[in-house]
Design a protein around this motif. Structure first.
Motif, PDB file in Angstrom:
ATOM      1  N   ARG A   1      59.948  43.531  20.458  1.00  0.00           N
ATOM      2  CA  ARG A   1      59.738  43.491  21.912  1.00  0.00           C
ATOM      3  C   ARG A   1      58.908  42.279  22.306  1.00  0.00           C
ATOM      4  N   ASN A   2      58.873  42.085  23.615  1.00  0.00           N
ATOM      5  CA  ASN A   2      58.049  41.020  24.219  1.00  0.00           C
ATOM      6  C   ASN A   2      58.272  39.643  23.591  1.00  0.00           C
TER       7      ASN A   2
ATOM      8  N   GLU B   1      48.116  44.592  10.939  1.00  0.00           N
ATOM      9  CA  GLU B   1      47.148  45.340  11.756  1.00  0.00           C
ATOM     10  C   GLU B   1      47.608  45.475  13.200  1.00  0.00           C
ATOM     11  N   SER B   2      48.579  44.676  13.604  1.00  0.00           N
ATOM     12  CA  SER B   2      48.969  44.621  15.018  1.00  0.00           C
ATOM     13  C   SER B   2      50.262  45.352  15.332  1.00  0.00           C
ATOM     14  N   VAL B   3      50.923  45.894  14.315  1.00  0.00           N
ATOM     15  CA  VAL B   3      52.235  46.508  14.554  1.00  0.00           C
ATOM     16  C   VAL B   3      52.403  47.819  13.777  1.00  0.00           C
TER      17      VAL B   3
ATOM     18  N   ARG C   1      56.966  47.699  16.436  1.00  0.00           N
ATOM     19  CA  ARG C   1      56.304  47.933  17.717  1.00  0.00           C
ATOM     20  C   ARG C   1      54.883  47.375  17.709  1.00  0.00           C
ATOM     21  N   SER C   2      54.603  46.509  18.646  1.00  0.00           N
ATOM     22  CA  SER C   2      53.229  45.999  18.777  1.00  0.00           C
ATOM     23  C   SER C   2      52.323  47.126  19.256  1.00  0.00           C
ATOM     24  N   VAL C   3      51.110  47.158  18.751  1.00  0.00           N
ATOM     25  CA  VAL C   3      50.177  48.212  19.174  1.00  0.00           C
ATOM     26  C   VAL C   3      49.056  47.646  20.044  1.00  0.00           C
ATOM     27  N   ILE C   4      49.102  46.351  20.305  1.00  0.00           N
ATOM     28  CA  ILE C   4      48.012  45.710  21.046  1.00  0.00           C
ATOM     29  C   ILE C   4      48.263  45.853  22.540  1.00  0.00           C
ATOM     30  N   SER C   5      47.276  46.322  23.241  1.00  0.00           N
ATOM     31  CA  SER C   5      47.425  46.448  24.690  1.00  0.00           C
ATOM     32  C   SER C   5      46.083  46.325  25.370  1.00  0.00           C
ATOM     33  N   GLY C   6      46.143  46.113  26.672  1.00  0.00           N
ATOM     34  CA  GLY C   6      44.915  46.245  27.453  1.00  0.00           C
ATOM     35  C   GLY C   6      44.504  45.032  28.221  1.00  0.00           C
ATOM     36  N   GLY C   7      44.144  45.301  29.460  1.00  0.00           N
ATOM     37  CA  GLY C   7      43.482  44.292  30.255  1.00  0.00           C
ATOM     38  C   GLY C   7      41.991  44.477  30.089  1.00  0.00           C
ATOM     39  N   ASN C   8      41.246  43.580  30.644  1.00  0.00           N
ATOM     40  CA  ASN C   8      39.792  43.700  30.570  1.00  0.00           C
ATOM     41  C   ASN C   8      39.215  43.383  31.924  1.00  0.00           C
ATOM     42  N   SER C   9      38.534  44.358  32.454  1.00  0.00           N
ATOM     43  CA  SER C   9      37.946  44.164  33.775  1.00  0.00           C
ATOM     44  C   SER C   9      36.582  43.522  33.636  1.00  0.00           C
TER      45      SER C   9
END
Lengths: 66, 320
Positions: A6-7, A32-34, A58-66
């Motif tokens: 993906r992506n 470590e990332s998939v 499948r990538s497991v990395i996600s997230g924005g940072n406020s």
């Protein structure tokens, strides 16, 4: 074997058998990332993937940072 | 590969534990790690009413599932961010989970209820999308928890999230942020208690939990987060982790054990110097100015005034 990534979404094909770790090394992906998924469940690093397998990486990395 | 516990075939290898696990014992590991985090940091009690912030992603849905299995009373709150197809899809995963577990969910939709979405809000407030999103979510979680009489708000921040934030804060030596970076933010000044029960689990483990329990979640990354610094920090940390398994845990756990209180004391000293909090004149939320940051964002985002552009500076010809 068919390998879905993906992506961006894409499908790659590889001939023969190889281990999960070998496939990830070939694709230059960090373990470590998939996750590697076959038939709806996970396969660990030393598992052998067969020519007829359909694999999702499948990538497991996600997230924005406020 | 064999499961470390039962010697049956393993489905996952966790290099930082130097161990492999079958489905049953991997799921037990996840629940045990959450239970340990709750106990270690005294996060909440069995009788507490819990509000979980859910996004449709792996972490919040896995955490909700684990807490329900442990017997806690947990209601969900989802914020519709108005980020196109991403938001349209993410809410469907939350609704599917809610249906399967028969639990309570409240949905707050920013475009419908507040008249803006994250892309327009970030442009109007001149914030990054992640900043506008974080501000909106924090405000609405706080408000919903207070109005609903909840004892605690839980979020799905995991070990990778915390290690990445720690790396970012350390690179800039942001002592005020470092002093507050704990798994528990106590209630006070009108704000609810907030806790992070996933700090002992990485995001690979949470994605694995969802795959192995059949929880569908939105796999694609938020289009507004792609390429941000936070994801860059995670990538760097995973390179270190691949070379030296356990690095992320050691970095974050070592910080909590040996460093955070040094920054926290510096932070405590500055609390008295800050202006006293008072109710926002628009919404009543505690804030340090007349109108809170969320209400200012809503006001700017919903004003029907085009953004004024200044004159474009003429470029001087450059020579090599």
């Amino acid at each position: 074997m068919k390998v879905e990534l993906r992506n961006p979404n894409r499908t790659l094909e590889f001939k023969g058998t190889m281990s999960v770790v070998a496939l990830l090394n070939r694709l230059e992906l960090n373990r470590e990332s998939v996750l590697v998924i076959r038939d709806g469940t996970l396969v660990p690093g030393d598992a052998m993937l067969a020519h007829e397998d359909h694999i999702e990486i499948r990538s497991v990395i996600s997230g924005g940072n406020s | 590969m064999k499961c470390r516990v039962c010697r049956e075939p393993a489905v996952i290898d966790l290099r930082r534990h130097n161990a492999n696990f079958c489905i049953e014992h991997f799921l037990r590991l996840c629940r045990d790690q959450v239970a340990k985090a709750i106990a270690e940091h005294d996060m909440f009690a069995p009788e507490d009413r819990i509000l979980i912030a859910v996004s449709g992603g792996k972490d919040s849905l896995a955490l909700w599932d684990i807490l329900l299995d442990m017997g806690y009373q947990v209601d969900g709150l989802y914020i519709g961010l108005g980020i196109g197809e991403y938001s349209e899809q993410s809410v469907t995963y939350v609704e599917k989970f809610v249906e399967s577990r028969d639990v309570n969910l409240r949905i707050i939709d920013l475009p419908t209820e507040y008249g803006y979405d994250i892309p327009s809000g970030s442009r109007a407030a001149k914030r990054t999308p992640c900043s506008a999103c974080g501000l909106s979510k924090r405000h609405l979680f706080d408000q919903a928890a207070t109005e609903g009489g909840y004892d605690v708000v839980v979020t799905g921040h995991n070990l990778d999230d915390e290690a990445a934030v720690l790396l970012g804060n350390t690179l800039r030596w942001q002592s005020d942020y470092l002093g507050r970076q704990k798994p528990v933010l106590p209630a006070g000044h009108g704000f609810p208690r907030k806790v992070k029960p996933l700090v002992r689990l990485g995001e690979r483990e949470m994605a694995a939990y969802c795959v192995l329990t059949g929880i569908d979640y939105i796999v694609d990354e938020c289009p507004k987060a792609v390429g941000n610094k936070h994801l860059g920090y995670k990538e760097v940390l995973n390179l270190l982790e691949a070379q030296s398994p356990g690095s992320k845990h050691d970095f974050y756990a070592g910080f909590l054990a040996r460093a955070v209180d040094r920054f926290a004391s510096a932070e405590d000293e500055t609390i008295d110097d800050r202006p006293a909090l008072r109710p926002c004149t628009a919404c009543g939320a505690p804030c340090s100015s007349e109108v809170c940051a969320f209400c200012r964002l809503v006001e700017r985002a919903t004003q029907d005034v085009p953004v004024k552009l200044g004159p474009t500076a003429k470029k001087e010809p450059t020579s090599l």
